[in-house]
Design an enzyme around this catalytic site. Structure first.
Site, PDB file in Angstrom:
ATOM      1  N   ASN A 160       0.376  -1.060   0.430  1.00 56.90           N
ATOM      2  CA  ASN A 160      -0.011  -0.255  -0.073  1.00 56.90           C
ATOM      3  C   ASN A 160       1.052   1.419   0.075  1.00 56.90           C
ATOM      4  OD1 ASN A 160      -2.683  -1.091   0.637  1.00 56.90           O
ATOM      5  ND2 ASN A 160      -1.680  -1.575   2.165  1.00 56.90           N
ATOM      6  N   GLU A 161       1.141   1.695  -0.998  1.00 54.75           N
ATOM      7  CA  GLU A 161       1.826   2.924  -1.671  1.00 54.75           C
ATOM      8  C   GLU A 161       0.851   4.418  -1.528  1.00 54.75           C
ATOM      9  OE1 GLU A 161       5.287   2.638  -1.578  1.00 54.75           O
ATOM     10  OE2 GLU A 161       5.656   0.979  -3.354  1.00 54.75           O
ATOM     11  N   PRO A 162       2.114   5.371  -0.799  1.00 51.96           N
ATOM     12  CA  PRO A 162       1.423   6.362  -0.689  1.00 51.96           C
ATOM     13  C   PRO A 162       0.015   6.670  -2.027  1.00 51.96           C
ATOM     14  CG  PRO A 162       3.790   7.060  -0.222  1.00 51.96           C
ATOM     15  CD  PRO A 162       3.516   5.245  -1.024  1.00 51.96           C
ATOM     16  N   SER A 164      -2.641   5.446  -0.424  1.00 52.72           N
ATOM     17  CA  SER A 164      -3.573   4.518  -0.513  1.00 52.72           C
ATOM     18  C   SER A 164      -4.227   4.670   0.413  1.00 52.72           C
ATOM     19  CB  SER A 164      -2.757   3.258  -0.180  1.00 52.72           C
ATOM     20  OG  SER A 164      -2.043   2.839  -1.209  1.00 52.72           O
ATOM     21  N   THR A 179       9.841   1.531  -4.255  1.00 55.44           N
ATOM     22  CA  THR A 179       9.777   0.579  -3.627  1.00 55.44           C
ATOM     23  C   THR A 179      10.514   0.212  -4.427  1.00 55.44           C
ATOM     24  OG1 THR A 179       7.661   1.229  -2.489  1.00 55.44           O
ATOM     25  CG2 THR A 179       8.500  -1.229  -3.305  1.00 55.44           C
TER      26      THR A 179
END
Ligand code: GLP
Length: 270
Positions: A160-162, A164, A179
């Site tokens: 869950n990246e920024p 999300s 990432t």
């Protein structure tokens, strides 16, 4: 400094600083083993959510040791992994399926039907249905009792990246450039790191009964400080754990170094 709030009041997540990653991992393994044994004693399954990456390696090593040396059985443990690269075959050296089998499942008495790992090879047209089914399987297992997490340098939990959403569910996501750069050390080149992954959502993670986040080493110190001391924001997904009633952040000294409680004491150092 007089009149100033004690440093720990600025921490919005419960933090435990351990002498080493190994020591913290041993304690967590003992906690998971106790959960498994307590459930086994009443004929029930324990349901644990698992991460990949370097952070849980000591935990898995210790769980394998408890199986071999203390007779800890995994027969009543159901696991759900957080995430998987999309498009990597299971046998790929960097697939999370392979990671989990090499570090844990091949060495304990888990049966295949107890182990759930997102399938990175579902055809694109069926991904959404597959993700809904993963959520249904978590619910059918009774929900996750204990969710273990790592944290990426973007602040991601799972993948869950920024950006999300707090209520996001299991889904196909695009990986952040940082990432992919961090993952590149395990791949032949940065361009061979997959661009997409399937991950449990932040909302899925927040439904676990208990959450334990692991972070070791100074490369994690600033993002950990942001997640622990900053406000809860979708820009830093790990900070969204602040909304959970039973969460703990386990750190070694290096990962804790940017917390106010240590920065303040260093400010007085010569
Ligand atoms: C990957 C995983 C995350 C993990 C993160 C941190 O991106 N998808 O679940 O938390 O890496 O990895 P490491 O523990 O190696 O620092």
């Amino acid at each position: 400094m007089r009149g100033r709030a004690p440093a720990r009041e600025v921490e919005r997540l419960p933090v435990e600083v351990h002498v080493s990653a190994e020591a913290a991992s041993r304690e967590l393994a003992a906690e998971i083993a106790a959960l498994m044994r307590a459930r086994a004693a009443v004929g029930r399954m324990a349901v644990v959510g698992l991460p990949t990456g370097s952070s849980p390696v000591f935990l898995y090593r210790e769980l394998v040791r408890l199986h071999r040396e203390d007779g800890l059985s995994f027969a009543n443990l159901v696991t759900f992994n957080l995430d998987e690269y999309y498009g990597l075959p299971r046998e790929h050296p960097q697939s999370y399926w392979r990671f989990m089998h090499e570090h844990l499942f091949l060495h304990v008495d888990s049966r295949a039907e107890q182990v759930h790992i997102p399938d990175g090879n579902v055809p694109r047209a069926r991904v959404e249905e597959w993700c809904r089914d993963y959520e249904r399987r978590i619910v059918a297992a009774g929900g996750i009792d204990l969710q273990v997490l790592g944290i990426g340098r973007t602040g991601h939990i799972g993948f869950n990246e920024p950006g999300s959403a707090r209520n996001s569910r299991t889904r196909l996501v695009t990986l952040d450039a940082l990432t992919r750069r961090d993952a590149a050390r395990h791949f032949p080149s940065e361009t061979s790191v997959p661009c997409h992954a399937i991950t449990m959502g932040v909302g899925t993670i927040l439904e676990a009964g208990k959450i334990v986040l692991l972070a070791w080493g100074d490369a994690k110190a600033s993002i950990v400080a942001g997640a622990v001391e900053g406000g809860a924001t979708e820009k830093l997904p790990a900070s969204l754990l602040q909304g959970h009633p039973d969460v703990r952040v386990l750190l070694d000294r290096s990962a804790a170094a940017e917390l106010t409680r240590y920065r303040d004491s260093r400010a007085g150092e010569r």
